[in-house]
Write a protein that holds these residues in place. Structure first.
Motif, mmCIF file in Angstrom:
data_model
loop_
_atom_site.group_PDB
_atom_site.id
_atom_site.type_symbol
_atom_site.label_atom_id
_atom_site.label_comp_id
_atom_site.label_asym_id
_atom_site.label_seq_id
_atom_site.Cartn_x
_atom_site.Cartn_y
_atom_site.Cartn_z
ATOM 1 N N PRO A 26 -5.469 1.259 1.157
ATOM 2 C CA PRO A 26 -5.599 2.142 -0.001
ATOM 3 C C PRO A 26 -4.894 1.585 -1.233
ATOM 4 O O PRO A 26 -4.001 0.735 -1.146
ATOM 5 C CB PRO A 26 -4.955 3.445 0.472
ATOM 6 C CG PRO A 26 -4.042 3.043 1.580
ATOM 7 C CD PRO A 26 -4.659 1.853 2.231
ATOM 8 N N HIS A 27 -5.297 2.094 -2.402
ATOM 9 C CA HIS A 27 -4.718 1.613 -3.657
ATOM 10 C C HIS A 27 -3.445 2.378 -4.000
ATOM 11 O O HIS A 27 -3.171 3.464 -3.464
ATOM 12 C CB HIS A 27 -5.730 1.723 -4.796
ATOM 13 C CG HIS A 27 -6.083 3.128 -5.192
ATOM 14 N ND1 HIS A 27 -6.888 3.945 -4.438
ATOM 15 C CD2 HIS A 27 -5.727 3.862 -6.286
ATOM 16 C CE1 HIS A 27 -7.035 5.108 -5.049
ATOM 17 N NE2 HIS A 27 -6.341 5.090 -6.163
ATOM 18 N N PRO A 67 -8.802 3.451 -11.964
ATOM 19 C CA PRO A 67 -9.750 4.339 -11.284
ATOM 20 C C PRO A 67 -10.310 5.440 -12.180
ATOM 21 O O PRO A 67 -11.457 5.859 -12.002
ATOM 22 C CB PRO A 67 -8.928 4.917 -10.121
ATOM 23 C CG PRO A 67 -7.505 4.741 -10.516
ATOM 24 C CD PRO A 67 -7.453 3.504 -11.356
ATOM 25 N N ALA A 84 -7.108 0.405 -7.989
ATOM 26 C CA ALA A 84 -8.320 1.203 -7.776
ATOM 27 C C ALA A 84 -8.727 0.999 -6.320
ATOM 28 O O ALA A 84 -8.228 0.083 -5.653
ATOM 29 C CB ALA A 84 -9.428 0.757 -8.722
ATOM 30 N N PRO A 85 -9.600 1.836 -5.772
ATOM 31 C CA PRO A 85 -9.978 1.686 -4.365
ATOM 32 C C PRO A 85 -10.423 0.272 -4.024
ATOM 33 O O PRO A 85 -11.180 -0.360 -4.768
ATOM 34 C CB PRO A 85 -11.119 2.699 -4.213
ATOM 35 C CG PRO A 85 -10.783 3.776 -5.202
ATOM 36 C CD PRO A 85 -10.209 3.048 -6.379
ATOM 37 N N SER A 86 -9.957 -0.217 -2.871
ATOM 38 C CA SER A 86 -10.182 -1.604 -2.481
ATOM 39 C C SER A 86 -11.553 -1.838 -1.865
ATOM 40 O O SER A 86 -11.994 -2.983 -1.778
ATOM 41 C CB SER A 86 -9.115 -2.030 -1.471
ATOM 42 O OG SER A 86 -9.332 -1.385 -0.221
ATOM 43 N N GLY A 87 -12.178 -0.791 -1.376
ATOM 44 C CA GLY A 87 -13.454 -0.940 -0.676
ATOM 45 C C GLY A 87 -13.330 -0.813 0.833
ATOM 46 O O GLY A 87 -14.334 -0.683 1.522
ATOM 47 N N ASP A 137 -10.993 1.315 3.891
ATOM 48 C CA ASP A 137 -10.116 2.468 4.037
ATOM 49 C C ASP A 137 -8.702 2.107 4.468
ATOM 50 O O ASP A 137 -7.745 2.807 4.133
ATOM 51 C CB ASP A 137 -10.713 3.452 5.061
ATOM 52 C CG ASP A 137 -11.997 4.097 4.561
ATOM 53 O OD1 ASP A 137 -12.230 4.085 3.339
ATOM 54 O OD2 ASP A 137 -12.761 4.595 5.407
ATOM 55 N N SER A 161 -1.680 -5.779 -4.198
ATOM 56 C CA SER A 161 -1.978 -4.352 -4.263
ATOM 57 C C SER A 161 -3.184 -4.126 -5.160
ATOM 58 O O SER A 161 -3.564 -4.984 -5.958
ATOM 59 C CB SER A 161 -0.773 -3.563 -4.779
ATOM 60 O OG SER A 161 -0.351 -4.048 -6.042
ATOM 61 N N PHE A 162 -3.782 -2.971 -4.984
ATOM 62 C CA PHE A 162 -4.924 -2.534 -5.793
ATOM 63 C C PHE A 162 -4.506 -1.334 -6.628
ATOM 64 O O PHE A 162 -3.767 -0.467 -6.150
ATOM 65 C CB PHE A 162 -6.092 -2.108 -4.893
ATOM 66 C CG PHE A 162 -6.925 -3.224 -4.349
ATOM 67 C CD1 PHE A 162 -8.194 -3.468 -4.838
ATOM 68 C CD2 PHE A 162 -6.438 -4.041 -3.333
ATOM 69 C CE1 PHE A 162 -8.970 -4.498 -4.329
ATOM 70 C CE2 PHE A 162 -7.194 -5.069 -2.822
ATOM 71 C CZ PHE A 162 -8.473 -5.298 -3.322
ATOM 72 N N ILE A 207 0.851 -1.183 0.000
ATOM 73 C CA ILE A 207 0.000 0.000 0.000
ATOM 74 C C ILE A 207 0.891 1.239 0.000
ATOM 75 O O ILE A 207 2.101 1.132 0.225
ATOM 76 C CB ILE A 207 -0.943 0.013 1.224
ATOM 77 C CG1 ILE A 207 -0.138 0.065 2.524
ATOM 78 C CG2 ILE A 207 -1.881 -1.186 1.199
ATOM 79 C CD1 ILE A 207 -0.993 0.250 3.772
#
Length: 451
Positions: A164-165, A192, A156-159, A161, A153-154, A133
């Motif tokens: 974080p991506h 995103p 885009a937002p992971s859903g 808080d 890792s993401f 992250i």
């Protein structure tokens, strides 16, 4: 009689054993929890003999994409319920994802919390992914030394808080560090900017949710990831590919020397957008279930060897977060939690569709046992009925049919898009290191680490 306790030696016999060289009659000798010998059917008599007859003997499946959510969100799932469900579904090893638990597995302390929570609760063997992250690049090497199998890792937002991506600069730093230490980067690839530009129409219509997560979000993110992997030399793995449009990108990247693998999931191979009822948010996941023609292309790629693994992406939540109408929710796809709970059902779901399309159990074992094991470096221990491997085995009746009844699942929350669906293939017995997994007795699963 079933083999229920560890013994110095025992034999499991089947006229249909799925071995690395194909399906054939065989005797499998187990000694001290490992496979000691594989012989012709009816030859071995050392110790107790369990004769399965025509019931198929498979290696235990390896699922490298499971969100257990404990500690912190144990009401969503938890180690006891997840591993019971896995065992009931023929899965003998899972690798737990680093997010949805609190704390996430982004520090050595977070890993220690996860291991403490899992201690004594696992019915099968389990390991852990670390997380990459923004701001934790310095944590990656200590986590890797502590035994995580790589880093998720993401883009885009992971859903959630607390996970974080990665933006472009963060991604470059994370991949460079993972290349330096030799770690595998596993990535949720949606862009995103593409998601932000897509139409956002709340409501019960699945077609509106599908439009909000277009295939272009996957292709844009995969393109960006592959470019960064090429610059940094990182090994990358694309998680839960739902869109066949990314496949040409992967082919071209491999041709230029990028080290990239990819997976897909049972729900993308067995469900289709056209059949999702309005308001049935049990079907919501990100990236989404797409249309039938896309599903056909995923199957074609799977048959051609373009995916290294088929894994669950088991991502459950409580019914209220899914906004399920039958629990008094709104049925709004925009606000419902995005995740499919399928850890117990992956094998029969995939087998039902695979054999309809002309594939055999040798293929299913390659996709759901051998491939995932090789992804995380467990070849030689897990994923195959082979001498020296752990005696993780499954007695599987490939012709038995059943209707999915959610209240009979071991998942903590009885929410599944497969409710009422008729599937083919029933797990009769699961063995972990030569012992029957009996969920009414004490669990004996182990925590495993990267070699």
């Amino acid at each position: 009689m079933p083999l229920s306790e560890p013994s110095p030696a025992a034999v499991i016999r089947s006229r249909r054993a799925v071995l690395p060289d194909g399906e054939r009659p065989a005797d499998v000798l187990i000694r001290d929890g490992r496979i000691a010998r594989i012989a012709h059917h009816g030859v071995l008599t050392e110790g107790a003999v369990t004769d399965l007859g025509e019931t198929v003997l498979l290696p235990g499946l390896v699922d490298t994409h499971v969100h257990v959510n404990e500690p912190g969100r144990t009401e969503w799932e938890g180690f006891a319920t997840a591993t019971r469900a896995a065992a009931a579904g023929g899965v003998t090893t899972i690798i737990d994802m680093p997010l949805n638990s609190i704390p996430p597995t982004t520090t050595v302390a977070g890993l220690a919390a996860k291991r403490k929570a899992a201690d004594g609760q696992a019915w099968i063997d389990l390991g852990f992914w670390g997380g990459a992250i923004p701001g934790n690049t310095a944590e990656l090497e200590p986590l890797y030394r502590a035994g995580v199998f790589g880093f998720k890792s993401f883009l885009a937002p992971s859903g959630v808080d607390e996970f974080p991506h990665l933006g472009p600069a963060d991604l470059e730093r994370a991949l460079a560090e993972q290349a330096r230490i030799g770690a595998l980067a596993i990535v949720h690839a949606e862009d995103p900017a593409v998601l932000a530009a897509a139409p956002q129409r709340p409501g019960v219509h699945y077609r509106d949710f599908l439009a909000s997560r277009p295939a272009a979000a996957e292709t844009a993110a995969v393109e960006r990831l592959l470019e960064a992997a090429g610059r940094t030399g990182a090994r990358v793995h694309i998680l839960h590919v739902s869109s066949a449009a990314v496949l040409p990108l992967l082919r071209r990247a491999r041709e230029t020397g990028v080290q990239v693998t990819a997976e897909t999931c049972p729900h993308y191979l067995t469900l289709a957008a056209e059949e999702v009822p309005d308001g049935d948010t049990a079907f919501k996941c990100c990236p989404p279930i797409r249309d039938e023609s896309n599903r056909d292309l995923l199957w074609e790629a799977l048959g051609d060897g373009e995916f290294i693994a088929v894994v669950s992406d088991h991502s459950p939540s409580t019914p209220d977060l899914k906004e399920l109408r039958r629990y008094g929710g709104s049925g709004d796809f925009a606000t419902a939690w995005g995740g499919i709970a399928s850890l117990q059902l992956g094998l029969p779901a995939v087998w039902t569709e695979a054999r309809r399309r002309g594939h055999g159990l040798v293929d299913v074992v390659r996709w759901m046992a051998g491939g995932p094991a090789s992804l995380v470096g467990l070849t030689g221990t897990k994923g195959a009925i082979a001498v020296g491997n752990d005696a993780d085995l499954v007695a599987f009746d490939p012709d038995a049919e059943f209707a999915v009844q959610p209240d009979r699942l071991h998942h903590r929350n009885p929410v599944t898009p497969y409710a009422g669906r008729r599937l083919t293939g029933v797990v009769r017995t699961t063995w972990l290191r030569g012992r029957v997994v009996d969920v009414t007795a004490e669990p004996f699963g182990r925590q495993i680490t990267r070699s």
